[in-house]
Design a protein around this motif. Structure first.
Motif, PDB file in Angstrom:
ATOM      1  N   VAL A  33       0.837  -1.205   0.000  1.00 61.04           N
ATOM      2  CA  VAL A  33       0.000   0.000   0.000  1.00 61.04           C
ATOM      3  C   VAL A  33       0.871   1.254   0.000  1.00 61.04           C
ATOM      4  CG1 VAL A  33      -1.657   1.329   1.356  1.00 61.04           C
ATOM      5  CG2 VAL A  33      -1.965  -1.134   1.084  1.00 61.04           C
ATOM      6  N   GLY A  34       1.944   1.229   0.790  1.00 56.79           N
ATOM      7  CA  GLY A  34       2.850   2.375   0.802  1.00 56.79           C
ATOM      8  C   GLY A  34       3.442   2.655  -0.567  1.00 56.79           C
ATOM      9  N   PHE A  39       3.366   5.884  -5.495  1.00 54.74           N
ATOM     10  CA  PHE A  39       3.273   5.938  -6.958  1.00 54.74           C
ATOM     11  C   PHE A  39       2.151   6.878  -7.388  1.00 54.74           C
ATOM     12  CE2 PHE A  39       1.342   4.446 -10.899  1.00 54.74           C
ATOM     13  CZ  PHE A  39       2.431   4.442 -11.760  1.00 54.74           C
ATOM     14  N   LEU A  40       0.985   6.762  -6.758  1.00 53.38           N
ATOM     15  CA  LEU A  40      -0.150   7.616  -7.107  1.00 53.38           C
ATOM     16  C   LEU A  40       0.160   9.087  -6.822  1.00 53.38           C
ATOM     17  CD1 LEU A  40      -3.106   5.444  -5.733  1.00 53.38           C
ATOM     18  CD2 LEU A  40      -2.533   5.847  -8.134  1.00 53.38           C
ATOM     19  N   ALA A  41       0.834   9.343  -5.702  1.00 54.47           N
ATOM     20  CA  ALA A  41       1.167  10.725  -5.348  1.00 54.47           C
ATOM     21  C   ALA A  41       2.152  11.317  -6.346  1.00 54.47           C
ATOM     22  CB  ALA A  41       1.745  10.763  -3.934  1.00 54.47           C
ATOM     23  N   GLY A  43       2.665  10.313  -9.381  1.00 52.47           N
ATOM     24  CA  GLY A  43       1.982  10.428 -10.666  1.00 52.47           C
ATOM     25  C   GLY A  43       1.105  11.660 -10.738  1.00 52.47           C
ATOM     26  N   ALA A  44       0.359  11.923  -9.663  1.00 54.93           N
ATOM     27  CA  ALA A  44      -0.506  13.106  -9.651  1.00 54.93           C
ATOM     28  C   ALA A  44       0.314  14.391  -9.739  1.00 54.93           C
ATOM     29  CB  ALA A  44      -1.355  13.101  -8.378  1.00 54.93           C
ATOM     30  N   LEU A  45       1.443  14.425  -9.034  1.00 58.71           N
ATOM     31  CA  LEU A  45       2.312  15.611  -9.100  1.00 58.71           C
ATOM     32  C   LEU A  45       2.891  15.777 -10.504  1.00 58.71           C
ATOM     33  CD1 LEU A  45       4.237  15.251  -5.711  1.00 58.71           C
ATOM     34  CD2 LEU A  45       2.421  16.898  -6.263  1.00 58.71           C
ATOM     35  N   ALA A  46       3.258  14.651 -11.141  1.00 59.17           N
ATOM     36  CA  ALA A  46       3.811  14.732 -12.498  1.00 59.17           C
ATOM     37  C   ALA A  46       2.754  15.194 -13.495  1.00 59.17           C
ATOM     38  CB  ALA A  46       4.371  13.371 -12.909  1.00 59.17           C
ATOM     39  N   TRP A  50       4.179  19.471 -11.236  1.00 58.44           N
ATOM     40  CA  TRP A  50       4.747  20.023 -10.015  1.00 58.44           C
ATOM     41  C   TRP A  50       6.043  19.335  -9.594  1.00 58.44           C
ATOM     42  CZ3 TRP A  50      -0.521  20.161  -6.946  1.00 58.44           C
ATOM     43  CH2 TRP A  50      -1.310  21.189  -7.484  1.00 58.44           C
ATOM     44  N   LEU A  51       6.501  18.393 -10.377  1.00 60.28           N
ATOM     45  CA  LEU A  51       7.788  17.756 -10.103  1.00 60.28           C
ATOM     46  C   LEU A  51       8.881  18.476 -10.893  1.00 60.28           C
ATOM     47  CD1 LEU A  51       6.992  13.925 -10.149  1.00 60.28           C
ATOM     48  CD2 LEU A  51       7.351  15.393  -8.154  1.00 60.28           C
TER      49      LEU A  51
END
Length: 337
Positions: A33-34, A39-41, A43-46, A50-51
């Motif tokens: 889960v971690g 990965f989701l975090a 991905g959302a930033l990319a 914002w990366l």
């Protein structure tokens, strides 16, 4: 050698105490889960740009390159056939919850939790992948997760995902050892397996059932050592179709047994599935549709036919047992009269 070692370790853990299953699964799940949340975090930033060294992606990869479903539904069908096996073992969640202090409450919670986790982790991660990378960049045989992490500049992406996949495999092994032993124990309770398998330890572990359930696991390890290029691939290809038949039998069992329980012992039916029986019939129709699609695929057709044969053999044995039991009952009644 490593596979045999892990089989021994998890067999001993399941023989020792029921809590060991939950302990291992807690740490396995925490790592899995971690990793997927991270990965989701990322991905959302990319996607938002914002990366470092990234620009906002928007919906360009979803609407461009031919738009949604550029080659029709054939790709979706192929994807369904490929990922069916990934949902195997989901039913173990309810088996484990049934052994908790409050089964009726915990089974319902476990099922709802599983559905939300599928939507978030499975569907969510796929949405991140197809949003960040154009479908034309996908390379068969290479992990799309690694491709995404490489694209956003995460160092050592391949090694990270290898560790996560390895932990997921160990988790699947642990869950299947637990689930199969409880299935064997349940069969013994109903008289469909030797009564000797009902013996439990002081800690409540059905050790004989555990040993009976892992026996073929050790045999398959030895077979894989002798024929490494064929046994594993055959077993992997058979998983998807076997799961569909197992799930279908579970649905059919519910359709047959729930009305009987409602007539004979309604007070024992503390947990009721909503949408019954229409939701059960819908699930059966969906599984039937996937099986039909597998029959149209040259690669999947053999596993469907083999699995259908195995299922027919099991049903035949069950029918013969029921027929013999019915004859025994009639014979006893005739003698009494």
């Amino acid at each position: 050698g490593w596979v045999l070692l892990f089989m021994v370790v998890f067999t001993l853990a399941n023989l020792a105490a029921v809590k060991n299953f939950g302990e291992f699964e807690f740490w396995f799940a925490a790592l899995k889960v971690g990793a997927i949340v991270l990965f989701l975090a990322l991905g959302a930033l990319a996607i938002a740009g914002w990366l470092p060294d990234t620009d906002p992606v928007g919906l360009a990869n979803l609407t461009g390159q031919g738009g949604f479903l550029p080659n029709g539904w054939s790709g979706v069908v192929s994807g369904v056939l490929a990922v069916v096996f990934a949902f195997g073992g989901l039913e173990v969640v309810t088996i484990a919850a049934a052994e908790s202090e409050d089964p009726a409450r915990n089974v319902a919670r476990a099922v709802r939790s599983a559905v939300w986790r599928i939507l978030l982790f499975y569907v969510g991660s796929m949405l991140v992948i197809v949003t960040l990378l154009p479908w034309t960049s996908m390379v068969p045989g290479e992990s799309p997760y690694v491709a995404v992490l490489d694209a956003i500049g995460v160092p050592g992406a391949g090694q990270i995902m290898n560790v996560v996949v390895f932990v997921a495999l160990l988790s699947a092994l642990n869950a299947n050892l637990y689930g199969s032993s409880r299935m064997v124990f349940s069969l013994a309770e109903r008289g469909e397996a030797p009564k000797g398998l009902l013996k439990v330890s002081a800690g409540g572990v059905p050790r004989r059932a555990v040993l009976a359930s892992v026996a073929f696991g050790f045999v398959s390890v030895l077979l894989n050592l002798k024929w490494p290029d064929s046994v594993f691939l055959y077993m992997l290809n058979a998983v998807g179709a076997v799961l569909l038949f197992v799930w279908a039998l579970i649905a059919v069992s519910q359709l047959r047994l729930r009305p009987r329980i409602e007539r004979e012992a309604p007070e024992t039916l503390t947990l009721r599935m909503w949408g019954f029986p229409w939701l059960t019939w819908t699930a059966l129709a969906a599984m039937g549709a996937v099986l039909v699609l597998m029959l149209t695929d040259d690669g999947a057709r053999p596993q469907v036919l083999w699995s259908a044969g195995a299922t027919a053999a099991v049903l035949l044995v069950a029918w013969l047992r029921e027929l013999r039991a019915a004859r025994g009952t009639r014979s006893s009644a005739t003698k009494r009269n």
